[in-house]
Design a protein around this motif. Structure first.
Motif, PDB file in Angstrom:
ATOM      1  N   ALA A  52       0.842  -1.196   0.000  1.00 21.78           N
ATOM      2  CA  ALA A  52       0.000   0.000   0.000  1.00 21.78           C
ATOM      3  C   ALA A  52       0.869   1.235   0.000  1.00 21.78           C
ATOM      4  O   ALA A  52       2.005   1.231   0.503  1.00 21.78           O
ATOM      5  CB  ALA A  52      -0.929   0.010   1.213  1.00 21.78           C
ATOM      6  N   GLY A  53       0.337   2.316  -0.589  1.00 17.21           N
ATOM      7  CA  GLY A  53       0.993   3.615  -0.550  1.00 17.21           C
ATOM      8  C   GLY A  53       0.422   4.471   0.561  1.00 17.21           C
ATOM      9  O   GLY A  53      -0.209   3.966   1.504  1.00 17.21           O
ATOM     10  N   GLU A  54       0.596   5.779   0.415  1.00 16.50           N
ATOM     11  CA  GLU A  54       0.134   6.685   1.457  1.00 16.50           C
ATOM     12  C   GLU A  54      -1.378   6.692   1.595  1.00 16.50           C
ATOM     13  O   GLU A  54      -1.905   7.076   2.644  1.00 16.50           O
ATOM     14  CB  GLU A  54       0.651   8.092   1.159  1.00 16.50           C
ATOM     15  CG  GLU A  54       2.167   8.223   1.289  1.00 16.50           C
ATOM     16  CD  GLU A  54       2.646   9.631   1.003  1.00 16.50           C
ATOM     17  OE1 GLU A  54       1.802  10.469   0.606  1.00 16.50           O
ATOM     18  OE2 GLU A  54       3.849   9.890   1.165  1.00 16.50           O
ATOM     19  N   ASP A  55      -2.092   6.266   0.552  1.00 19.18           N
ATOM     20  CA  ASP A  55      -3.553   6.247   0.628  1.00 19.18           C
ATOM     21  C   ASP A  55      -4.095   5.077   1.443  1.00 19.18           C
ATOM     22  O   ASP A  55      -5.288   4.994   1.722  1.00 19.18           O
ATOM     23  CB  ASP A  55      -4.172   6.228  -0.773  1.00 19.18           C
ATOM     24  CG  ASP A  55      -3.750   5.002  -1.587  1.00 19.18           C
ATOM     25  OD1 ASP A  55      -3.037   4.126  -1.045  1.00 19.18           O
ATOM     26  OD2 ASP A  55      -4.131   4.934  -2.774  1.00 19.18           O
ATOM     27  N   GLY A  56      -3.217   4.135   1.816  1.00 22.42           N
ATOM     28  CA  GLY A  56      -3.630   3.013   2.646  1.00 22.42           C
ATOM     29  C   GLY A  56      -4.420   1.954   1.932  1.00 22.42           C
ATOM     30  O   GLY A  56      -4.976   1.050   2.579  1.00 22.42           O
ATOM     31  N   LYS A  57      -4.472   2.001   0.619  1.00 22.12           N
ATOM     32  CA  LYS A  57      -5.209   1.002  -0.148  1.00 22.12           C
ATOM     33  C   LYS A  57      -4.271  -0.138  -0.534  1.00 22.12           C
ATOM     34  O   LYS A  57      -3.283   0.069  -1.242  1.00 22.12           O
ATOM     35  CB  LYS A  57      -5.822   1.634  -1.397  1.00 22.12           C
ATOM     36  CG  LYS A  57      -6.887   2.673  -1.079  1.00 22.12           C
ATOM     37  CD  LYS A  57      -7.472   3.271  -2.361  1.00 22.12           C
ATOM     38  CE  LYS A  57      -8.547   4.298  -2.039  1.00 22.12           C
ATOM     39  NZ  LYS A  57      -9.103   4.921  -3.272  1.00 22.12           N
ATOM     40  N   TYR A  58      -4.588  -1.339  -0.061  1.00 24.43           N
ATOM     41  CA  TYR A  58      -3.733  -2.499  -0.292  1.00 24.43           C
ATOM     42  C   TYR A  58      -4.085  -3.176  -1.609  1.00 24.43           C
ATOM     43  O   TYR A  58      -5.265  -3.347  -1.944  1.00 24.43           O
ATOM     44  CB  TYR A  58      -3.867  -3.499   0.850  1.00 24.43           C
ATOM     45  CG  TYR A  58      -3.200  -3.050   2.125  1.00 24.43           C
ATOM     46  CD1 TYR A  58      -1.895  -3.422   2.412  1.00 24.43           C
ATOM     47  CD2 TYR A  58      -3.879  -2.246   3.039  1.00 24.43           C
ATOM     48  CE1 TYR A  58      -1.278  -3.001   3.578  1.00 24.43           C
ATOM     49  CE2 TYR A  58      -3.272  -1.819   4.202  1.00 24.43           C
ATOM     50  CZ  TYR A  58      -1.968  -2.203   4.469  1.00 24.43           C
ATOM     51  OH  TYR A  58      -1.355  -1.786   5.614  1.00 24.43           O
ATOM     52  N   GLU A 105       0.782  -0.710  -9.396  1.00 31.54           N
ATOM     53  CA  GLU A 105      -0.298   0.156  -8.932  1.00 31.54           C
ATOM     54  C   GLU A 105       0.127   1.072  -7.788  1.00 31.54           C
ATOM     55  O   GLU A 105      -0.610   1.985  -7.415  1.00 31.54           O
ATOM     56  CB  GLU A 105      -1.486  -0.688  -8.478  1.00 31.54           C
ATOM     57  CG  GLU A 105      -2.096  -1.556  -9.569  1.00 31.54           C
ATOM     58  CD  GLU A 105      -3.253  -2.380  -9.053  1.00 31.54           C
ATOM     59  OE1 GLU A 105      -4.143  -1.797  -8.398  1.00 31.54           O
ATOM     60  OE2 GLU A 105      -3.252  -3.610  -9.272  1.00 31.54           O
ATOM     61  N   VAL A 106       1.297   0.814  -7.216  1.00 31.18           N
ATOM     62  CA  VAL A 106       1.774   1.603  -6.079  1.00 31.18           C
ATOM     63  C   VAL A 106       3.166   2.141  -6.404  1.00 31.18           C
ATOM     64  O   VAL A 106       4.157   1.409  -6.350  1.00 31.18           O
ATOM     65  CB  VAL A 106       1.810   0.763  -4.784  1.00 31.18           C
ATOM     66  CG1 VAL A 106       2.298   1.611  -3.606  1.00 31.18           C
ATOM     67  CG2 VAL A 106       0.429   0.196  -4.473  1.00 31.18           C
TER      68      VAL A 106
END
Length: 474
Positions: free
Chosen positions: A406-412, A430-431
């Motif tokens: 996950a990135g800073e948006d917290g979406k795994y 995607e990250v």
């Protein structure tokens, strides 16, 4: 009023105990076929007539007689020095009458406790069950199997006796404890005694001394134990009847396999384990090693990812409580819909290797599963470093399973992993700027990432904080 009632009950219990034990008596943990811890000052205790003079003689060193006098409450206690491993010997206790215990061995004694996976027997099922039962002729392994029973107050005895390991006795006791003992005996050539005290489905709180739970505001507040008619759920009831009766018998260490019943209260599990370990060590009067099994993958269908968070708490115990160790068994599960994996052989083997290396100092290598150490980011890829991966990592398949990023948006999202020596490189198109990596951090993903020695990498999330509190939910 409650204090007065408790005091009166305690006085009545003492008076009853003194009357009951007017004759020379020892607790059940002293019996024919017992194993006493070698090279130790081991307590011997019991009851008798007030002022009665007691002598305790071990035939390994008859000149080293120990003495005691029965107190006014009918109890007595002394200690006797044991010799290096060997036997058979006799232990003789002389007062107004004489008790003699035969076929006594000096060796290594381990307490084996927990819930159903520790309790699991060959009678229930086992890999290669029939052959393992038939081969279980190990007279140097002795078993003290405490029956399942609870008590509201601490008890000083239980209904058990030491037995030699035969196919018949092996098949009805803890398979993990047996395979652990077998490996120790094979490697060390010493007698091994296993005290088996386990009950399926039980939460950790029933194994902890009640006053320790009540003294801790966090544990005392977080103990809404569910009521089940078939399981004991009151704080301390199994400590009272299944641990206290063998205190302070000298043990080399303890094994523990439990946690499934606590996953919904994962956030206090590490604290509860620490409280239990420190309490047992204090009561036994020894800072013994405490080795345990991380709970296996299983389809809990849990809310809030609680099994993964409990596994994390278990790992934290090894980092925050001295002289503890954990084995990972995520690769030993044939069916994630079965909470009782039947490969108990390798569970016992991994626990034994941990003990052989860390308690007994054998020069074993790569006996621990790799655990997460740190994360760095290089050119849009996460680089994961591990503890206990010195020989490198491996994956038997083309793709490493169980990775998310996950990135800073917290979406795994699902991630790809590549191995570079003892490092794991994780990425996803995607990250672009990874922040967090998780591995098998859910109910039931088994994973296929191993050390070169074949031990599974422990599940992890890279943004964890190694502490029992606070615990952040995902």
């Amino acid at each position: 009023m409650k204090t007065i009632k408790t005091f009166c009950m305690a006085v009545a219990a003492l008076m009853g105990s003194a009357a009951l034990h007017a004759q020379l008596t020892l607790p059940a943990v002293f019996s024919d076929n017992m194993v006493l811890q070698q090279n130790s000052k081991t307590p011997v205790w019991g009851w008798g007539r007030a002022s009665e003079k007691i002598k305790v003689i071990g035939s390994w060193a008859p000149a080293d007689t120990a003495f005691a006098t029965v107190a006014s409450d009918g109890s007595w206690k002394t200690s006797i020095q044991t010799a290096p491993a060997g036997g058979p010997y006799t232990l003789t206790v002389i007062g107004d009458e004489t008790k003699q215990y035969r076929d006594v061995m000096l060796g290594e004694v381990w307490l084996c406790s927990g819930q159903s996976n520790m309790e699991w027997t060959a009678n229930q099922n086992l890999v290669n069950k029939d052959a393992e039962i038939a081969a279980a002729n190990y007279p140097g392994i002795r078993i003290f199997h405490i029956p399942r029973k609870g008590a509201k107050t601490p008890q000083n005895d239980c209904d058990a006796q030491w037995t030699k390991c035969t196919p018949e006795t092996m098949r009805s006791t803890s398979a993990i404890a047996y395979f652990f003992a077998r490996k120790l005996q094979q490697e060390m050539n010493v007698p091994v005694g296993i005290i088996v005290s386990a009950w399926g489905g039980t939460p950790i709180e029933v194994w902890i001394k009640r006053e320790l739970l009540e003294a801790d505001p966090i544990l005392n507040a977080d103990c809404p134990l569910k009521e089940y008619p078939w399981w004991p759920t009151e704080q301390g009831v199994l400590y009272n009847q299944m641990i206290n009766p063998v205190i302070p018998y000298t043990i080399a260490g303890a094994l523990w396999y439990q946690g499934e019943a606590n996953h919904e209260r994962y956030n206090t599990y590490g604290l509860a384990m620490r409280t239990m370990i420190e309490g047992w060590r204090s009561d036994f009067g020894k800072n013994f090693p405490f080795y345990f099994v991380q709970i296996a993958p299983f389809t809990y269908n849990a809310q809030g990812n609680t099994p993964a968070l409990l596994r994390e708490q278990q790992e934290f115990v090894t980092k925050l409580v001295p002289n503890t160790g954990m084995v990972v068994v995520s690769d030993l599960v044939a069916d994630v819909k079965d909470i009782h994996p039947i490969d108990k052989q390798n569970v016992g083997l991994r626990l034994a290797n941990l003990a052989l290396a860390e308690t007994y100092g054998l020069p074993l290598k790569d006996y621990k599963s790799p655990t997460f150490n740190s994360i760095t980011v290089e050119k849009g890829k996460a680089v994961i470093s591990f503890n206990d991966a010195q020989s490198g990592l491996m994956c038997p398949d083309k793709k490493i399973e169980g990775l998310k990023i996950a990135g800073e948006d917290g979406k795994y999202v699902d991630a790809e992993g590549t191995i570079k020596g003892d490092k794991l490189i994780v990425s996803s198109p995607e990250v672009k700027n990874p922040v967090v990596v998780t591995f098998c951090f859910d109910d039931a993903t088994e994973g296929n990432l191993f050390s070169k020695a074949g031990l599974p990498v422990a599940p992890f999330r890279s943004d964890r904080v190694v502490t029992f509190f606070p615990v952040r939910e995902k």
